[in-house]
Design a protein around this motif. Structure first.
Motif, short mmCIF file in Angstrom:
data_model
loop_
_atom_site.label_atom_id
_atom_site.label_comp_id
_atom_site.label_asym_id
_atom_site.label_seq_id
_atom_site.Cartn_x
_atom_site.Cartn_y
_atom_site.Cartn_z
N MET A 1 0.86 -1.18 0.00
CA MET A 1 0.00 0.00 0.00
C MET A 1 0.90 1.24 0.00
SD MET A 1 -2.80 -1.56 0.00
CE MET A 1 -3.85 -0.13 0.07
N SER A 2 0.36 2.37 -0.49
CA SER A 2 1.13 3.60 -0.53
C SER A 2 0.38 4.72 0.17
CB SER A 2 1.38 4.03 -1.97
OG SER A 2 2.01 2.99 -2.68
N GLY A 3 1.16 5.60 0.79
CA GLY A 3 0.54 6.75 1.45
C GLY A 3 1.59 7.80 1.75
N TYR A 4 1.16 8.89 2.38
CA TYR A 4 2.06 10.01 2.63
C TYR A 4 2.19 10.33 4.11
CZ TYR A 4 2.18 10.80 -2.36
OH TYR A 4 2.37 10.65 -3.70
N THR A 5 3.40 10.73 4.48
CA THR A 5 3.65 11.19 5.85
C THR A 5 3.19 12.64 5.97
OG1 THR A 5 5.82 12.09 5.28
CG2 THR A 5 5.77 9.79 6.04
N GLU A 6 3.23 13.13 7.18
CA GLU A 6 2.94 14.54 7.44
C GLU A 6 3.83 15.43 6.56
OE1 GLU A 6 3.21 15.61 11.57
OE2 GLU A 6 3.04 17.73 11.06
N SER A 7 5.09 15.02 6.36
CA SER A 7 6.03 15.82 5.58
C SER A 7 5.91 15.56 4.09
CB SER A 7 7.45 15.53 6.06
OG SER A 7 7.73 14.14 5.85
N ASN A 8 4.86 14.84 3.70
CA ASN A 8 4.57 14.58 2.29
C ASN A 8 5.56 13.64 1.62
OD1 ASN A 8 2.38 15.13 0.76
ND2 ASN A 8 3.17 17.03 -0.13
N LYS A 9 6.14 12.73 2.40
CA LYS A 9 7.01 11.71 1.81
C LYS A 9 6.17 10.48 1.48
CE LYS A 9 11.33 13.38 2.68
NZ LYS A 9 12.48 13.45 1.80
N LEU A 10 6.46 9.90 0.31
CA LEU A 10 5.73 8.72 -0.15
C LEU A 10 6.29 7.47 0.51
CD1 LEU A 10 3.74 7.38 -2.17
CD2 LEU A 10 5.56 7.50 -3.89
N VAL A 11 5.40 6.68 1.13
CA VAL A 11 5.83 5.48 1.85
C VAL A 11 5.06 4.26 1.32
CG1 VAL A 11 5.92 4.36 4.13
CG2 VAL A 11 6.32 6.82 3.94
N HIS A 12 5.78 3.16 1.08
CA HIS A 12 5.15 1.90 0.69
C HIS A 12 5.31 0.90 1.82
CE1 HIS A 12 5.14 3.58 -3.34
NE2 HIS A 12 6.45 3.74 -3.28
N PHE A 13 4.29 0.10 2.07
CA PHE A 13 4.38 -0.93 3.13
C PHE A 13 3.38 -2.04 2.83
CE2 PHE A 13 0.36 0.01 5.21
CZ PHE A 13 0.08 1.28 4.70
N LYS A 14 3.63 -3.23 3.39
CA LYS A 14 2.72 -4.36 3.18
C LYS A 14 1.42 -4.10 3.92
CE LYS A 14 4.87 -8.38 1.44
NZ LYS A 14 5.34 -7.59 0.32
N GLY A 15 0.31 -4.29 3.22
CA GLY A 15 -0.98 -4.05 3.85
C GLY A 15 -2.09 -4.40 2.89
N ASP A 16 -3.34 -4.18 3.32
CA ASP A 16 -4.42 -4.50 2.40
C ASP A 16 -5.31 -3.28 2.16
OD1 ASP A 16 -6.84 -4.64 4.23
OD2 ASP A 16 -5.37 -5.92 5.26
N THR A 17 -6.21 -3.44 1.18
CA THR A 17 -6.98 -2.29 0.71
C THR A 17 -7.94 -1.72 1.76
OG1 THR A 17 -8.51 -3.86 -0.25
CG2 THR A 17 -6.89 -2.90 -1.74
N SER A 18 -8.21 -2.51 2.83
CA SER A 18 -9.12 -1.99 3.86
C SER A 18 -8.52 -0.76 4.54
CB SER A 18 -9.41 -3.08 4.91
OG SER A 18 -8.21 -3.34 5.63
N LEU A 19 -7.21 -0.58 4.37
CA LEU A 19 -6.55 0.55 5.04
C LEU A 19 -6.67 1.86 4.27
CD1 LEU A 19 -3.24 -1.26 6.14
CD2 LEU A 19 -5.25 -0.77 7.55
N ILE A 20 -7.12 1.79 3.02
CA ILE A 20 -7.20 3.00 2.20
C ILE A 20 -8.11 4.03 2.87
CG2 ILE A 20 -8.01 3.95 -0.02
CD1 ILE A 20 -6.98 1.43 -1.37
#
Ligand code: SAH
Ligand code: SF4
Ligand code: F3S
Length: 480
Positions: free
Chosen positions: A438-457
């Motif tokens: 899954m991909s998302g952003y930190t407070e500082s707008n850095k792109l982070v990828h980690f293992k997870g599932d779509t329920s977290l979107i």
């Protein structure tokens, strides 16, 4: 459907410069003509947006109006009944992309003449673009400007009923329209306009012409929109303006961006952001408000454009490298964990190599956490485009590469510092490269990828960072 063009209005760059115009607020709901509802029933629309967040927000408003007419959204440009290209004019390559896309639509229209193809956005605020489209791209049925968005229903009705090619691109903004329908692109992050247009007239930039006079929305309208988003469960709201710090100045009653930002933060939305801040009128009050509220993200996009005073003067940026650095120091003194990003233009007309090195020096001084870099692109009717330029494109791209290298160091260091620490991530989507990530952003707008599932979107989760790849980070989900 294409016939003779009907010109309702055409843009004029001289008129687009005009700033002494009265702005009124209009809170009326729009009405949809019955004949259009009948026409749109069962039909689909597709919008392709180019450019900045202002354009994406416009897409949401136009999508809202189309859905009110009875159209439903399609994900396939080739099968949609109404195809709209929402364009950007900020650089030559942005325009080339749009021309490519218009060209592709020719066969789509040839196969099915009942389709309606429309163009809107910043590019068509230029008369020469309209002339080219009318002349060379006969499959385009409707062209309307950034100040005509609220007229979409009546314009479409005209195209459908009268079977004309309609051109309606006003040079000047009309009322500030509130209460337009809106179909938001995300269910958890939203953009909220706080002001439209720009009065800064940086000499290279076309935006003050395509978007017109700087005009603020009423504070209560902004707050009400943010409250609705909060109540609908939105996790992140970004306050949007070409120059957010100028918010409220046009009211001449002391209304300020710092005050608005504080009122929005108090609503309790988990993440509040704002975009874009001009270094020239970034106030002490703004710094204090950002420092005070934990839900205001500690991230500021602060375009520097150049690190050289002569180039900054020629760009009409209204600050020097010294005052910019002083602002950065002041922000860092009050908000030590602030992340800073920037926009930089390489190869402004006649920029010397020494002048360019001042920009590299600025990058090394500020140590930006992220940055957007551009090669200068002359824009017709802007003052910088009149300057005869003696720097070759090859030299410009050499400097561009050198700048990107310098930024790789500061961005890489900032990302590397995050390894082994845990951050809140707003999860946005499945990773493009790996469907198990899954991909998302930190407070500082850095792109982070980690293992997870779509329920977290759409959720804010804690992720421990394990690896830095300069422009993205790899982490693992941790439980609270
Ligand atoms: N209002 C915002 C965004 C303007 S457009 C701001 O002031 O930052 C986004 C970026 O595009 C600008 O910051 C600038 O770096 C870049 N840009 C604008 N005009 C350009 C041009 N003619 N050539 C190259 N880059 C340009
Ligand atoms: Fe363009 Fe300058 Fe206005 Fe930004 S502040 S939109 S760069 S004129
Ligand atoms: Fe492009 Fe217009 Fe935005 S020129 S960057 S879409 S304001």
């Amino acid at each position: 459907m294409a016939n003779k063009p009907l010109y309702k209005s055409l843009p004029d760059s001289k008129l687009e410069r005009k700033r002494n115009i009265d702005i009124h607020f209009n809170h009326e709901q729009i009405t949809i003509p019955e004949s259009l509802k009948k026409f749109a029933k069962g039909k689909t629309y597709f919008i392709h947006t180019f450019g900045c967040q202002a354009n994406y927000r416009d897409e949401e408003i136009m999508a809202g109006m189309l859905e009110k007419m009875g159209y439903t959204k399609s994900d396939d440009i080739n099968s949609a009944d109404f195809i709209l290209l929402n364009t950007c004019a900020v650089r030559e390559n942005a325009e080339q992309k749009v021309y490519g896309q218009i060209g592709n639509l020719k066969i789509v229209k040839e196969k099915d003449k009942t389709k309606i193809i429309a163009l809107c956005g910043c590019m068509v605020q230029q008369k020469h673009v309209i002339e080219t489209v009318i002349d060379k791209y006969k499959h385009v049925d409707l062209i309307f400007g950034t100040h005509n968005i609220d007229e979409l229903p009546s314009m479409l009705e005209e195209v459908v009923l009268k079977k004309v090619r309609l051109v309606n691109v006003k040079s000047l903004p009309g009322d500030i329209r509130e209460n337009l329908p809106s179909a938001r692109l995300s269910k958890f992050k939203a953009f909220v306009n706080i002001s439209y247009g720009c009065d800064k007239f940086c000499t290279y930039c076309i935006v003050p012409y395509t978007r017109g006079k700087e005009r603020s929305r009423l504070m209560e309208d902004v707050i009400n929109e943010c409250k609705e988003l909060r109540d609908a469960g939105y996790k992140e709201v970004t306050l949007l303006g070409q120059n957010v710090n100028a918010y409220g100045k046009d009211f001449k009653d002391g209304t300020s961006f710092a005050h608005l930002l504080e009122e929005v933060a108090k609503l309790g939305i988990p993440r509040v952001r704002f975009l874009t801040s001009h270094p020239w009128d970034f106030t002490e009050d703004m710094i204090d408000v950002i420092a005070k509220y934990p839900n205001i993200m500690k991230y500021i996009h602060l375009p520097v454009q150049s690190g050289n005073d002569e180039i900054l003067r020629l760009m009409n940026r209204k600050y020097t490298s010294k005052t910019y650095k002083e602002l950065v120091d002041k922000i860092r003194a009050k908000i030590p964990n602030i992340a800073l990003s920037t926009d930089i233009i390489v190869g402004f007309p006649n920029e010397t190599y020494e002048e360019f090195l001042d920009t590299v020096e600025m990058v090394n001084y500020v140590k930006y956490d992220s940055a957007f870099t551009f090669i200068y692109s002359p824009r017709k009717n802007t003052p910088a485009a009149e300057i005869k330029d003696n720097v070759t494109p090859a030299e410009k791209s050499k400097r561009f590469k050198e700048l990107v290298k310098a930024l790789e160091v500061t961005v890489g260091e900032s990302s590397a510092r995050m390894v082994n620490n845990t951050y809140d991530i707003l999860v946005e989507s499945v990773s493009e490269k790996d469907p198990t990530m899954m991909s998302g952003y930190t407070e500082s707008n850095k792109l982070v990828h980690f293992k997870g599932d779509t329920s977290l979107i759409g959720e804010i989760v804690k992720v421990k960072i394990n690896e830095s790849h300069t422009y993205s980070l790899i982490g693992e989900l941790v439980n609270d």
